[in-house]
Structure formats: C-alpha cells, structure tokens
Write an enzyme that holds these catalytic residues in place. Structure first.
Site, PDB file in Angstrom:
ATOM      1  N   ARG A   1       0.837  -1.202   0.000  1.00 22.96           N
ATOM      2  CA  ARG A   1       0.000   0.000   0.000  1.00 22.96           C
ATOM      3  C   ARG A   1       0.867   1.246   0.000  1.00 22.96           C
ATOM      4  O   ARG A   1       2.076   1.195   0.234  1.00 22.96           O
ATOM      5  CB  ARG A   1      -0.896   0.034   1.254  1.00 22.96           C
ATOM      6  CG  ARG A   1      -0.087   0.104   2.552  1.00 22.96           C
ATOM      7  CD  ARG A   1      -0.955   0.322   3.774  1.00 22.96           C
ATOM      8  NE  ARG A   1      -0.158   0.416   4.979  1.00 22.96           N
ATOM      9  CZ  ARG A   1      -0.491   1.148   6.037  1.00 22.96           C
ATOM     10  NH1 ARG A   1      -1.599   1.847   6.033  1.00 22.96           N
ATOM     11  NH2 ARG A   1       0.278   1.177   7.114  1.00 22.96           N
TER      12      ARG A   1
ATOM     13  N   THR B   1      13.066   3.234   8.066  1.00 22.72           N
ATOM     14  CA  THR B   1      12.508   2.591   6.883  1.00 22.72           C
ATOM     15  C   THR B   1      12.761   3.417   5.624  1.00 22.72           C
ATOM     16  O   THR B   1      12.595   4.640   5.619  1.00 22.72           O
ATOM     17  CB  THR B   1      10.997   2.378   7.052  1.00 22.72           C
ATOM     18  OG1 THR B   1      10.767   1.609   8.232  1.00 22.72           O
ATOM     19  CG2 THR B   1      10.413   1.653   5.856  1.00 22.72           C
TER      20      THR B   1
ATOM     21  N   LYS C   1      15.828  -0.274   7.184  1.00 24.43           N
ATOM     22  CA  LYS C   1      14.860  -1.294   6.770  1.00 24.43           C
ATOM     23  C   LYS C   1      14.353  -0.911   5.384  1.00 24.43           C
ATOM     24  O   LYS C   1      13.665   0.103   5.230  1.00 24.43           O
ATOM     25  CB  LYS C   1      13.704  -1.385   7.765  1.00 24.43           C
ATOM     26  CG  LYS C   1      12.643  -2.398   7.367  1.00 24.43           C
ATOM     27  CD  LYS C   1      11.589  -2.519   8.460  1.00 24.43           C
ATOM     28  CE  LYS C   1      10.501  -3.500   8.058  1.00 24.43           C
ATOM     29  NZ  LYS C   1       9.518  -3.700   9.137  1.00 24.43           N
TER      30      LYS C   1
ATOM     31  N   LYS D   1      12.205  -1.400   2.044  1.00 22.82           N
ATOM     32  CA  LYS D   1      11.004  -2.019   1.490  1.00 22.82           C
ATOM     33  C   LYS D   1      11.271  -2.439   0.040  1.00 22.82           C
ATOM     34  O   LYS D   1      11.724  -1.632  -0.780  1.00 22.82           O
ATOM     35  CB  LYS D   1       9.826  -1.048   1.533  1.00 22.82           C
ATOM     36  CG  LYS D   1       9.381  -0.674   2.938  1.00 22.82           C
ATOM     37  CD  LYS D   1       8.696  -1.825   3.636  1.00 22.82           C
ATOM     38  CE  LYS D   1       8.099  -1.393   4.960  1.00 22.82           C
ATOM     39  NZ  LYS D   1       7.365  -2.484   5.637  1.00 22.82           N
TER      40      LYS D   1
ATOM     41  N   ASP E   1      12.479  -5.904   3.677  1.00 22.19           N
ATOM     42  CA  ASP E   1      11.098  -6.298   3.948  1.00 22.19           C
ATOM     43  C   ASP E   1      10.347  -6.378   2.630  1.00 22.19           C
ATOM     44  O   ASP E   1      10.039  -5.354   2.019  1.00 22.19           O
ATOM     45  CB  ASP E   1      10.432  -5.290   4.883  1.00 22.19           C
ATOM     46  CG  ASP E   1       9.024  -5.714   5.286  1.00 22.19           C
ATOM     47  OD1 ASP E   1       8.600  -6.821   4.898  1.00 22.19           O
ATOM     48  OD2 ASP E   1       8.352  -4.949   5.999  1.00 22.19           O
TER      49      ASP E   1
ATOM     50  N   GLU F   1      12.635 -10.025   5.704  1.00 24.75           N
ATOM     51  CA  GLU F   1      11.339 -10.093   6.379  1.00 24.75           C
ATOM     52  C   GLU F   1      10.219 -10.455   5.401  1.00 24.75           C
ATOM     53  O   GLU F   1      10.103  -9.854   4.332  1.00 24.75           O
ATOM     54  CB  GLU F   1      11.063  -8.729   7.026  1.00 24.75           C
ATOM     55  CG  GLU F   1       9.886  -8.688   7.973  1.00 24.75           C
ATOM     56  CD  GLU F   1       9.750  -7.330   8.637  1.00 24.75           C
ATOM     57  OE1 GLU F   1       8.629  -6.982   9.036  1.00 24.75           O
ATOM     58  OE2 GLU F   1      10.770  -6.608   8.742  1.00 24.75           O
TER      59      GLU F   1
ATOM     60  N   ASP G   1       6.474 -11.887   9.518  1.00 27.84           N
ATOM     61  CA  ASP G   1       5.730 -10.708   9.982  1.00 27.84           C
ATOM     62  C   ASP G   1       4.238 -10.968   9.811  1.00 27.84           C
ATOM     63  O   ASP G   1       3.541 -11.329  10.752  1.00 27.84           O
ATOM     64  CB  ASP G   1       6.174  -9.461   9.229  1.00 27.84           C
ATOM     65  CG  ASP G   1       5.417  -8.210   9.665  1.00 27.84           C
ATOM     66  OD1 ASP G   1       4.584  -8.290  10.591  1.00 27.84           O
ATOM     67  OD2 ASP G   1       5.651  -7.128   9.098  1.00 27.84           O
TER      68      ASP G   1
ATOM     69  N   LYS H   1       4.129  -7.301  16.441  1.00 28.51           N
ATOM     70  CA  LYS H   1       3.495  -5.979  16.390  1.00 28.51           C
ATOM     71  C   LYS H   1       2.239  -6.012  17.256  1.00 28.51           C
ATOM     72  O   LYS H   1       1.428  -6.941  17.149  1.00 28.51           O
ATOM     73  CB  LYS H   1       3.139  -5.601  14.951  1.00 28.51           C
ATOM     74  CG  LYS H   1       4.359  -5.391  14.060  1.00 28.51           C
ATOM     75  CD  LYS H   1       3.956  -5.087  12.624  1.00 28.51           C
ATOM     76  CE  LYS H   1       5.189  -4.860  11.757  1.00 28.51           C
ATOM     77  NZ  LYS H   1       4.841  -4.696  10.319  1.00 28.51           N
TER      78      LYS H   1
ATOM     79  N   SER I   1       6.340  -1.980  14.173  1.00 27.78           N
ATOM     80  CA  SER I   1       5.174  -1.103  14.270  1.00 27.78           C
ATOM     81  C   SER I   1       4.565  -0.929  12.894  1.00 27.78           C
ATOM     82  O   SER I   1       5.260  -0.982  11.883  1.00 27.78           O
ATOM     83  CB  SER I   1       5.563   0.264  14.844  1.00 27.78           C
ATOM     84  OG  SER I   1       6.585   0.875  14.077  1.00 27.78           O
TER      85      SER I   1
ATOM     86  N   MET J   1       2.158   1.761  10.524  1.00 30.34           N
ATOM     87  CA  MET J   1       2.089   3.205  10.497  1.00 30.34           C
ATOM     88  C   MET J   1       0.978   3.569  11.482  1.00 30.34           C
ATOM     89  O   MET J   1      -0.206   3.526  11.165  1.00 30.34           O
ATOM     90  CB  MET J   1       1.784   3.693   9.082  1.00 30.34           C
ATOM     91  CG  MET J   1       2.099   5.171   8.892  1.00 30.34           C
ATOM     92  SD  MET J   1       3.737   5.675   9.435  1.00 30.34           S
ATOM     93  CE  MET J   1       4.825   4.708   8.392  1.00 30.34           C
TER      94      MET J   1
ATOM     95  N   ASP K   1      12.219  -1.936  15.480  1.00 27.45           N
ATOM     96  CA  ASP K   1      11.746  -1.205  14.294  1.00 27.45           C
ATOM     97  C   ASP K   1      10.613  -0.305  14.752  1.00 27.45           C
ATOM     98  O   ASP K   1       9.439  -0.656  14.660  1.00 27.45           O
ATOM     99  CB  ASP K   1      11.285  -2.199  13.216  1.00 27.45           C
ATOM    100  CG  ASP K   1      10.686  -1.503  12.008  1.00 27.45           C
ATOM    101  OD1 ASP K   1      10.958  -0.302  11.819  1.00 27.45           O
ATOM    102  OD2 ASP K   1       9.931  -2.163  11.261  1.00 27.45           O
TER     103      ASP K   1
ATOM    104  N   ASP L   1      10.220   3.295  14.116  1.00 28.67           N
ATOM    105  CA  ASP L   1      10.384   4.624  13.533  1.00 28.67           C
ATOM    106  C   ASP L   1       9.073   5.287  13.121  1.00 28.67           C
ATOM    107  O   ASP L   1       9.091   6.434  12.660  1.00 28.67           O
ATOM    108  CB  ASP L   1      11.322   4.552  12.322  1.00 28.67           C
ATOM    109  CG  ASP L   1      10.750   3.694  11.190  1.00 28.67           C
ATOM    110  OD1 ASP L   1       9.910   2.827  11.470  1.00 28.67           O
ATOM    111  OD2 ASP L   1      11.163   3.878  10.031  1.00 28.67           O
TER     112      ASP L   1
END
Length: 351
Positions: free
Chosen positions: A24, A134, A159, A161, A189, A217, A242, A266, A294, A296, A319, A321
C-alpha cells in the site's frame, strides 16, 4: 479502583511524506484513541490505527469493538484485577486485534499510573533501544537518496522495502549500497511480494553480492507457510515472519516447525502487550529471537511497544520509527537519531 468509563476518539494525522510498501501507499493515519477513566479521576490511554490490508481492521470496526464488547468487559471492573481484565479483553470477541491492543495498552497505562511507575518498570527492565529507519519502496534512485539522508540523520540500520516490483529489487539494493557506507546494515522487507522460488533466487544473488543484509522479512505470502519454510531452508540469510504471525498459536507453529529464523511482533497484530509478551516468551523457549515492529500507527501505541521491547529479554531487534513519519511530534518517546528514550513518567508517559 473501579473503571468508571471508556471513551473513544478518532482523528486523522498526516504523514510528512507518503509511506510506500509492496502492499500500500499511505499519506495519513487515522488515530483511534481510547481513554479509561478510573474512579479517582486517573485516565489510562491507549491507541490503534487501522491497517485494513494486514489486520483486516477498519476504523469503524475498531471503534465498534471498543465501545461494544470491550467496554462492557472493562467498565465497572476493578483495575487491580489486572490479569483478569487483560484476559477478558482477548476473549470478549473474535479477531479485532487492533481494538484489543488499544484496550490492552490503556489498561497497562491506567494500572501503572495507579502504581505511580513507568510501564517499563512494571514490566521489569529498561535496555537501550536503537531503531532502524525505513526506506519506502520507489525507484532505485529515490530509494538511494532516502537511504543516504537517513544515514546522515544518524541511523546505522536501514529497513528497506522491496517486493513491489521484484525485477527491480536487486537494482534498488545496489543503488542504496553504492550510496552509503559499507558498515550500514540493511534489513529487507518484501511484504509478501515474492514467490518462493523467486525469493530464493533473489536472496542467493544478494548473498553473492555481499550487501551486508541482516535479515529478510516476510518474503512470501502470509498464508504460504510451506513457501516460507522453502525459502528459510534454501538461503543463508535469516528469514523473519511478519504478516504470518498474529497469535501465540501462530508462534507455536512457526517455531516448532522451523518455518522461520526470526519473528516480528506488532501490538496491532497480536492484540497488545500481554499477548506480545507471551509470543516473545514462546519464541525464547524455542531459541528464536524477536523484533518489535510497528505499523504506520500513533506514537502512543509505538511508545507502549517500546516499553515492552525494553523489558522483554528476547526482543533483540527494534523497528520503531513510525512516529518519525508523522506530522506531529511524539509526546511519549524522544528520538536522538536512532536512539529512543523512554518516558520516566507513570504509565507510557506523555500528557
């Protein structure tokens, strides 16, 4: 000390820049705030944010669970029956892990305020925390620029993406690696973006290129546990679950079957601090280290996650941030580059 009321407030908070993953693109979050009022006037606070594509929880669903079955279980109950209340939050409805997390956090906050101690003191430790930063998925050039800025801001672990366009992922990592010191560690990730055989091919190539990657991840779809195991058994880099991990039952299956090397906990996925503690302990008994992650999400819920992470001995990676992406300044955590300072105020901290 009786819980007299539970109130819910919803508000939107914009992000400083769009947050892009393989799943997303987000430009704002909806902060769902929970307030538990005790008979002495003390207020315990919790929070959640919907991540529909991951947890299946919408804003409307989170609010309905909080003001419905969860409120019915908590209001009129004694906060000193702490463990009973935490259990009742988990059993009063099916699913709704984000709503349960918000309530669980609020109960922890209220109870610690009653005891007049910070949450980390109640949980029993306060190790130092350093978060990664991230780098959202984008063009190789944009990701390299973002990575370089994060390193300039004091982050020693990034991290990254990937997964939105697997054919580009090697180029993305090469561009990042070329623009930052070799000592900077990378965590990748994929957010379920690769197929099992494709993941093995990509990771093997990354290993040959010596990109200084710490772990990978969620390389494959959350439901594809056999695919996850296929990757784990065929690459040298550690593989972390995850989206495949929500509950203690998931934990038992993942660690007993050796589907993975590491777990990402999480609060929004598992239902709060109490369940996160159980997951980390089960993993510890099986020799599997954990990361606290976490979504968002609001600073308050990330603050609760940070107190948990500082306390549990099996949480080895951090993680946290998300508050740095928000347009408003966090009031429960203080960031000094990658270092996180917990509040010493009662509960989670803040006002």
């Amino acid at each position: 000390m009786i819980i007299r009321d539970l109130q819910v407030n919803r508000r939107k908070v914009s992000l400083r820049v769009p947050f892009k993953t393989a799943l997303r693109t987000a430009t704002e979050i909806e902060n769902i705030e929970v307030s538990l009022t005790l008979e002495n006037g003390m207020i315990g606070k919790g929070a959640a944010a919907p991540t529909f594509i991951i947890t299946g929880d919408s804003s409307e669903g989170i609010e309905a669970a909080l003001i419905g079955p969860i409120k019915n279980e908590l209001v009129g109950s004694d906060i000193t029956h702490f463990q009973t209340l935490l259990q009742r939050i988990q059993t009063c409805c099916v699913g709704n892990t984000s709503a349960k997390a918000a309530a669980d956090i609020a109960v922890h906050d209220a109870y610690c305020k009653l005891l007049n101690i910070p949450l980390y003191a109640f949980l029993g430790d306060k190790k130092n925390l350093k978060t990664c930063m991230t780098v959202g998925v984008d063009t190789p050039e944009k990701m390299a620029s973002d990575a370089s800025k994060s390193v300039d801001d004091g982050f020693q672990t990034l991290k990254v993406k990937v997964g939105a366009n697997p054919e580009l992922d090697i180029a993305r990592i090469e561009a990042i690696r070329d623009g930052i010191p070799k000592t900077i560690k990378l965590r990748l990730d994929a957010n379920q973006g690769w197929r099992p055989k494709q993941a093995v091919q990509l990771i093997n190539e990354m290993e040959r290129k010596k990109f200084n990657i710490e772990f990978i991840e969620q390389p494959v779809a959350s439901y594809d546990l056999e695919g996850l195991k296929f990757v784990t058994e065929r690459v040298g880099l550690p593989i972390m679950a995850d989206e495949s991990l929500f509950s203690t039952k998931d934990t038992l299956k993942l660690v007993a079957g050796r589907y993975i090397d590491l777990l990402n906990i999480k609060l929004m996925k598992c239902g709060g601090i109490s369940q996160a503690w159980n997951i980390a302990s089960i993993a510890e008994a099986n020799g599997v280290a954990c990361m606290i992650g976490s979504m968002m999400e609001p600073a308050l819920s990330v603050g609760a996650a940070a107190h948990f992470a500082a306390s549990h001995p099996n949480v080895k990676y951090f993680d946290l941030d998300a508050p740095l992406w928000l347009s408003e300044k966090p009031d429960v955590l203080i960031y000094h580059g990658e270092e996180i300072q917990l509040s010493d105020l009662p509960g989670i901290g803040g006002v």
